[in-house]
Design a protein around this motif. Structure first.
Motif, PDB file in Angstrom:
ATOM      1  N   THR A 379       0.855  -1.184   0.000  1.00  0.00           N
ATOM      2  CA  THR A 379       0.000   0.000   0.000  1.00  0.00           C
ATOM      3  C   THR A 379       0.893   1.237   0.000  1.00  0.00           C
ATOM      4  O   THR A 379       1.809   1.341   0.830  1.00  0.00           O
ATOM      5  N   GLU A 412     -10.563   5.370 -11.969  1.00  0.00           N
ATOM      6  CA  GLU A 412     -10.761   6.381 -10.922  1.00  0.00           C
ATOM      7  C   GLU A 412     -10.894   7.769 -11.551  1.00  0.00           C
ATOM      8  O   GLU A 412     -10.002   8.604 -11.482  1.00  0.00           O
ATOM      9  N   THR A 422      -4.371   6.809  -0.985  1.00  0.00           N
ATOM     10  CA  THR A 422      -3.677   5.575  -0.625  1.00  0.00           C
ATOM     11  C   THR A 422      -4.140   4.477  -1.572  1.00  0.00           C
ATOM     12  O   THR A 422      -5.346   4.307  -1.797  1.00  0.00           O
ATOM     13  N   LYS A 424      -3.271   0.345  -3.387  1.00  0.00           N
ATOM     14  CA  LYS A 424      -2.585  -0.946  -3.267  1.00  0.00           C
ATOM     15  C   LYS A 424      -2.101  -1.383  -4.646  1.00  0.00           C
ATOM     16  O   LYS A 424      -2.874  -1.455  -5.600  1.00  0.00           O
ATOM     17  N   GLU A 436      -4.908   0.111  -7.173  1.00  0.00           N
ATOM     18  CA  GLU A 436      -6.318   0.419  -6.936  1.00  0.00           C
ATOM     19  C   GLU A 436      -6.436   1.067  -5.568  1.00  0.00           C
ATOM     20  O   GLU A 436      -5.639   0.774  -4.670  1.00  0.00           O
ATOM     21  N   LEU A 437      -7.424   1.937  -5.434  1.00  0.00           N
ATOM     22  CA  LEU A 437      -7.598   2.632  -4.160  1.00  0.00           C
ATOM     23  C   LEU A 437      -7.726   1.608  -3.043  1.00  0.00           C
ATOM     24  O   LEU A 437      -8.447   0.614  -3.154  1.00  0.00           O
ATOM     25  N   ALA A 438      -7.003   1.895  -1.957  1.00  0.00           N
ATOM     26  CA  ALA A 438      -6.978   0.958  -0.839  1.00  0.00           C
ATOM     27  C   ALA A 438      -8.254   1.053  -0.016  1.00  0.00           C
ATOM     28  O   ALA A 438      -8.822   2.137   0.150  1.00  0.00           O
ATOM     29  N   ASN A 439      -8.697  -0.070   0.474  1.00  0.00           N
ATOM     30  CA  ASN A 439      -9.809  -0.114   1.406  1.00  0.00           C
ATOM     31  C   ASN A 439      -9.336   0.485   2.734  1.00  0.00           C
ATOM     32  O   ASN A 439      -8.295   0.096   3.258  1.00  0.00           O
ATOM     33  N   PRO A 440     -10.071   1.454   3.276  1.00  0.00           N
ATOM     34  CA  PRO A 440      -9.641   2.087   4.545  1.00  0.00           C
ATOM     35  C   PRO A 440      -9.378   1.087   5.654  1.00  0.00           C
ATOM     36  O   PRO A 440      -8.618   1.362   6.585  1.00  0.00           O
ATOM     37  N   GLU A 441      -9.988  -0.103   5.540  1.00  0.00           N
ATOM     38  CA  GLU A 441      -9.796  -1.101   6.596  1.00  0.00           C
ATOM     39  C   GLU A 441      -8.538  -1.942   6.383  1.00  0.00           C
ATOM     40  O   GLU A 441      -8.171  -2.712   7.259  1.00  0.00           O
ATOM     41  N   ASP A 442      -7.898  -1.809   5.184  1.00  0.00           N
ATOM     42  CA  ASP A 442      -6.687  -2.599   4.906  1.00  0.00           C
ATOM     43  C   ASP A 442      -5.541  -2.153   5.799  1.00  0.00           C
ATOM     44  O   ASP A 442      -5.386  -0.977   6.086  1.00  0.00           O
TER      45      ASP A 442
END
Length: 442
Positions: A379, A412, A422, A424, A436-442
């Motif tokens: 990330t 995007e 942020t 990944k 690809e945009l990171a999941n906030p929970e990653d």
């Protein structure tokens, strides 16, 4: 009465771009409009590059085109030091001045296209940060001019003089104005960033009432407190560069060093008269990466320098392998008028230069690809430079604008230039990343 209009062509390196920005800011302050076409301009200024022969040819072609399309041309910049050559080829130019001759350029514009409309500072506003030629979200911050070294392949000191460092308070003031104007990334440039302040004996200056030494470390500490990306360019590997690495590890400035190593053979480096050529560079690189594992190293190298043997070239390739340079540019040695290396013996044939260039690029492409592959699954932070119908295109901490790789965020389309996101990484080649945009929970 209409305002007079100036067209502007800026060639060469980021340092020349900053010169152009300063000239344009003053012209705009004086009430001139800046226009993007020859037809709309009352006069055209060409800021030239004179570092190598290809750059000189490009400069002369740009001058010729401006003369043909507009007819009224002022020449400035590094090639301006060869005024006789310029006038012999293009006798129609109105004025020729050298590098960072800001006042002379502006005076020439006033002379040949006097402003007919009085300048009203209450109406003709110039932004506090001045006129910038970069996108709104990043800017070059020039901290000094000139160079004290006499590398045998280089004529920069004859073009731009010896080192003259800007007062640290002035640099910090400019940086703060840029950040307040929306700049997300400051790219620190000079001819020799590591030598900042040496001409001033590292005297104490002041910014916002507090003392700051005029040196590289305290400048980096100050810039690192502004809350934006800070990227260092043109850093010679003097011992005190070691003191900057912890700032990178702590996230104060980007973990990125642009160091023009130029070669890997001690014998050739000595012939080049490179500063810090005797330093144990490979050991220091290992130490830097032990402190800051995410450090990205960008560099430039010259192949085919006079006297370079096959063994010297192999040492260069070995250096690449050992140092694991992330980003590298390569130039075939080119004789530049005025460079002392021209007088050296055993010049390398052009076909050998080309063959070594191709071998160098092959090795470097493999190293770059291998290092980028290791980023898959990680990330990273990305600053967005451009958005089109296919998605967003940006850069990571490891990528300076226009010279390094890109990060593609397909699909995007809702992002905007200047956004910092942020993402990944899921794919890489020898230059670029896809993420690809990171999941906030990653």
């Amino acid at each position: 009465m209409s305002q007079k209009k100036v067209g502007f062509i800026s060639l060469g390196c980021p340092k020349a771009l900053v010169d152009s920005e300063r000239i344009l800011t003053q012209l705009r302050t004086d009430g001139y409009d800046i226009v993007p076409t020859y037809d709309d301009a009352d006069i055209v200024v060409v800021n030239t590059c004179g570092f190598i022969d290809d750059a000189k040819r490009e400069s002369l072609e740009a001058i010729g085109e401006a003369l043909q399309e507009n007819g009224k041309v002022i020449v400035t910049g590094c090639m301006g030091n060869e005024a006789d050559k310029i006038r012999a080829i293009h006798p129609g130019v109105l004025s020729v001045t050298g590098a960072h001759a800001y006042e002379e350029v502006v005076s020439a514009v006033h002379q040949f296209v006097p402003q007919s409309k009085p300048h009203n500072p209450l109406i003709d506003l110039v932004p506090p940060q001045g006129i910038k030629l970069t996108p709104r979200h990043y800017a070059y911050l020039k901290i000094s001019e000139g160079c004290n070294h006499r590398c045998t392949f280089c004529i920069i000191p004859s073009l731009r003089g010896d080192l003259v460092s800007r007062p640290i308070g002035d640099v910090m003031d400019e940086a703060e104005k840029l950040v307040k104007a929306g700049v997300q990334e400051l790219l620190v440039i000079s001819q020799d960033t590591s030598a900042y302040g040496v001409d001033l004996k590292y005297r104490t200056g002041f910014w916002q009432g507090r003392p700051m030494k005029t040196n590289m470390k305290e400048l980096c500490e100050g810039l690192g407190n502004l809350g934006v990306w800070v990227r260092l360019h043109y850093v010679y590997p003097y011992p005190h560069v070691d003191d900057i690495i912890p700032l990178m590890a702590d996230g104060k400035i980007l973990p990125y060093l642009d160091i023009p190593f130029q070669h890997g053979s001690p014998r050739i480096l000595k012939a080049m008269k490179r500063p810090a050529h005797a330093e144990n560079t490979l050991e220091r690189i290992k130490k830097w990466r032990s402190i800051c594992p995410d450090l990205t190293l960008r560099s430039t190298f010259i192949v085919g320098f006079p006297g370079e043997t096959e063994d010297d070239f192999q040492q260069l390739l070995d250096f690449l392998e050992e140092a694991q340079i992330d980003r590298a540019g390569c130039f075939k040695y080119s004789a530049v008028d005025g460079a002392t290396a021209n007088a050296l013996e055993n010049h390398v044939p052009e076909e050998v230069k080309q063959e070594r260039f191709e071998r160098f690029m092959e090795v470097q492409a493999r190293i770059s690809a291998e290092r980028l592959q290791k980023k898959i699954g990680r990330t990273i932070e990305v600053v967005i430079d451009e958005v089109d119908e296919e998605g967003a295109i940006g850069r990571s901490h490891a990528d300076a604008p226009e010279i390094d790789g890109l990060v593609y965020l397909n699909g995007e389309t809702e992002l905007e230039p200047g956004d910092v996101v942020t993402a990944k990484v899921f794919q890489a080649d020898e230059h670029d990343l896809w993420a690809e945009l990171a999941n906030p929970e990653d």
